[in-house]
Design an enzyme around this catalytic site. Structure first.
Site, PDB file in Angstrom:
ATOM      1  N   GLU A   1       0.829  -1.216   0.000  1.00 40.79           N
ATOM      2  CA  GLU A   1       0.000   0.000   0.000  1.00 40.79           C
ATOM      3  C   GLU A   1       0.860   1.261   0.000  1.00 40.79           C
ATOM      4  O   GLU A   1       0.432   2.306  -0.470  1.00 40.79           O
ATOM      5  CB  GLU A   1      -0.909   0.029   1.244  1.00 40.79           C
ATOM      6  CG  GLU A   1      -2.272  -0.582   0.998  1.00 40.79           C
ATOM      7  CD  GLU A   1      -3.278  -0.312   2.124  1.00 40.79           C
ATOM      8  OE1 GLU A   1      -2.883   0.125   3.214  1.00 40.79           O
ATOM      9  OE2 GLU A   1      -4.467  -0.556   1.890  1.00 40.79           O
ATOM     10  N   HIS A  10       8.070 -26.887  -1.101  1.00 41.87           N
ATOM     11  CA  HIS A  10       7.445 -28.021  -1.789  1.00 41.87           C
ATOM     12  C   HIS A  10       6.305 -27.561  -2.682  1.00 41.87           C
ATOM     13  O   HIS A  10       5.433 -28.348  -3.038  1.00 41.87           O
ATOM     14  CB  HIS A  10       6.985 -29.055  -0.757  1.00 41.87           C
ATOM     15  CG  HIS A  10       8.158 -29.685  -0.057  1.00 41.87           C
ATOM     16  ND1 HIS A  10       8.586 -30.962  -0.313  1.00 41.87           N
ATOM     17  CD2 HIS A  10       9.027 -29.168   0.844  1.00 41.87           C
ATOM     18  CE1 HIS A  10       9.656 -31.221   0.417  1.00 41.87           C
ATOM     19  NE2 HIS A  10       9.944 -30.140   1.130  1.00 41.87           N
ATOM     20  N   LYS A  14     -13.866   0.835  -3.466  1.00 37.59           N
ATOM     21  CA  LYS A  14     -14.899   1.201  -2.485  1.00 37.59           C
ATOM     22  C   LYS A  14     -15.993   2.011  -3.177  1.00 37.59           C
ATOM     23  O   LYS A  14     -17.176   1.786  -2.965  1.00 37.59           O
ATOM     24  CB  LYS A  14     -14.292   2.065  -1.365  1.00 37.59           C
ATOM     25  CG  LYS A  14     -13.441   1.323  -0.375  1.00 37.59           C
ATOM     26  CD  LYS A  14     -13.147   2.247   0.791  1.00 37.59           C
ATOM     27  CE  LYS A  14     -12.079   1.718   1.697  1.00 37.59           C
ATOM     28  NZ  LYS A  14     -11.619   2.709   2.665  1.00 37.59           N
TER      29      LYS A  14
HETATM   30  O1  PA5 Z   1      -3.334   1.354   5.888  1.00 40.95           O
HETATM   31  C1  PA5 Z   1      -4.465   1.798   5.774  1.00 40.95           C
HETATM   32  O2  PA5 Z   1      -4.735   2.987   6.031  1.00 40.95           O
HETATM   33  C2  PA5 Z   1      -5.609   0.905   5.358  1.00 40.95           C
HETATM   34  O3  PA5 Z   1      -5.205  -0.379   5.071  1.00 40.95           O
HETATM   35  C3  PA5 Z   1      -6.666   0.850   6.453  1.00 40.95           C
HETATM   36  O4  PA5 Z   1      -6.064   0.361   7.622  1.00 40.95           O
HETATM   37  C4  PA5 Z   1      -7.861  -0.030   6.059  1.00 40.95           C
HETATM   38  O5  PA5 Z   1      -8.396   0.412   4.847  1.00 40.95           O
HETATM   39  C5  PA5 Z   1      -8.928   0.006   7.145  1.00 40.95           C
HETATM   40  O6  PA5 Z   1      -9.372   1.303   7.339  1.00 40.95           O
HETATM   41  P1  PA5 Z   1     -10.158   1.744   8.633  1.00 40.95           P
HETATM   42  O7  PA5 Z   1      -9.295   1.509   9.815  1.00 40.95           O
HETATM   43  O8  PA5 Z   1     -10.453   3.190   8.409  1.00 40.95           O
HETATM   44  O9  PA5 Z   1     -11.427   0.915   8.703  1.00 40.95           O
END
Ligand code: PA5
Length: 426
Positions: free
Chosen positions: A276, A297, A413
């Site tokens: 990310e 394996h 989303k």
């Molecule tokens: O690293 C990030 O910001 C994302 O992976 C969030 O943790 C994930 O989308 C979950 O978001 P939230 O904590 O707002 O529900």
């Protein structure tokens, strides 16, 4: 401590861009780079609110006394770090009082229904985690499990069994928790989801699980104190610079390899942290992972003889095992394994690492970065979290991307909301 060994990487010293590392170090420390609003994790192990921590310890201990199962509801950075830490520290098949199960990271009806069935008549509590407080997957899972808990113990008792971890003021989860009288702990504004393991996001569930979180902070502070150099003697920067150099040589994927099964979710957490943070603007190494011997394996064949020039491995070696076992003598030796008598599993695992590195590097021409971890305990967890967070900040800036946002995650989303007819989404 983590040591980075580049002897099998095929890299020369001048492949690593130390001048750029020094410039970026200044940018990180002075908070002048892209996404600098999200550098709160840099000082967090030393600066977090100790009163809030004491409050968390009390609340966790009281919840621990009332339940056998803790359901952690969350996704991405509100899920992976907790599971990674818990499995690395307590192990996969532990006999501790509290079992942690997870929800909110999937919309599989089968998973949710089976979890709900499992929780029937169990003494369970819920820790719901969402920084934004509006994420659909954990929102839906929480709604379902909260209703089940209300039915099992009644609304009044539920209030003592539910804790929400979210923003200090924004989001539906904060509104809901305040309205219903649930205890809440805050995720700081300046720490993004995937950098939040050492905030209440990770610390509260781990406290409920009975983990010694003081030791986690000791490890994180050690990393903070050790990883201060602005150059390649800083092991986190050395790792970042090496992976960046391999990327520039054409390698487009990195596999984090561990020989410890209970590090599987460390791998998953690492994949999110690097994927990310770096996968944007058409750039970034594809982070993948393998657990050996398991994957020797299966994927091992590809690693040894498949497409070359795409993948390199970063191999974690654990020096001191948490537990070890000796191979004992069998009087008949029908399996022919008596030649290993007297050796320990860890010694054999370590020999496997040497053999595999030799096979992959020398005959497979697969670059390897070796990450030597002292051990696998609470302190190490704190250390490795800080190490990789600092490494990904350096690595993202070396790529010239903003390591602290994730605009790509928003696209699915939006599509989902549109298809589901969410009010206000066109
Ligand atoms: O690293 C990030 O910001 C994302 O992976 C969030 O943790 C994930 O989308 C979950 O978001 P939230 O904590 O707002 O529900």
């Amino acid at each position: 401590m983590i040591k980075v060994d580049l002897q099998y990487s095929g890299l020369e010293k001048n492949d690593l861009n130390e001048t750029k590392v020094k410039d970026i170090h200044k940018m990180i420390i002075n908070k002048t780079g892209k996404g600098n609003d999200f550098l709160g994790w840099l000082e967090w192990p030393k600066t977090f609110d100790k009163n809030e921590y004491e409050k968390m310890k009390k609340a966790a201990s009281s919840l621990r006394d009332k339940i056998d199962v803790l359901v952690v509801v969350g996704i991405g950075g509100s899920y992976l770090g907790i599971r990674a830490a818990d499995e690395m520290i307590r192990g996969i098949n532990n006999f501790d009082k509290i079992k942690i199960v997870y929800a909110g990271h999937t919309m599989s009806s089968t998973y949710v229904a089976q979890l709900s069935k499992y929780l029937k008549n169990k003494k369970f509590g819920i820790c719901v985690i969402s920084k934004s407080g509006t994420t659909t997957e954990p929102g839906l899972a929480f709604r379902t499990l909260e209703q089940q808990l209300n039915e099992q113990v009644g609304i009044e008792k539920s209030k003592d069994l539910i804790v929400a971890i979210t923003d200090k003021s924004k989001g539906a989860l904060k509104t809901l928790a305040d309205n219903k009288g649930y205890l809440t702990f805050v995720i700081p504004d300046n720490i993004g989801g995937r950098f939040s393991v050492l905030t209440p996001v990770g610390i509260f569930p781990l406290l409920v699980a009975g983990v010694n979180t003081d030791k986690i902070f000791t490890g994180a502070i050690k990393a903070m104190n050790n990883l201060v150099q602005d150059n390649l003697t800083n092991e986190a920067y050395k790792y970042a610079a090496a992976r960046n150099a391999l990327y520039n040589k054409g390698y487009k994927a990195e596999a984090l390899v561990s020989y410890e099964l209970q590090m599987q979710y460390i791998n998953e957490w690492w994949k999110q942290l690097f994927g990310e943070s770096e996968g944007k603007d058409g750039k970034g190494l594809y982070p993948t992972s393998m657990i050996f011997s398991t994957d020797l394996h299966s994927l091992g064949q590809w690693v040894q003889q498949g497409t070359r020039g795409v993948l390199f491995e970063s191999v974690i070696k654990i020096v001191e095992p948490v537990n070890d076992m000796k191979i004992t003598k069998d009087k008949d030796d029908l399996d022919g394994l008596n030649y290993l008598v007297g050796k320990t599993f860890h010694e054999i695992n370590s020999t496997a690492i040497e053999g595999v590195i030799d096979a992959h590097v020398n005959s497979g021409k697969m670059p390897n970065i070796i990450l030597e971890f002292e051990k696998m305990d609470e302190e190490m967890l704190g250390y490795l979290v800080y190490f990789f967070e600092l490494a990904v900040a350096m690595s993202g800036y070396l790529l010239e991307v903003n390591p602290f946002d994730q605009p790509g995650v928003e696209i699915y989303k939006y599509n989902m909301f549109k298809l589901l007819g969410k009010p206000g989404v066109k």
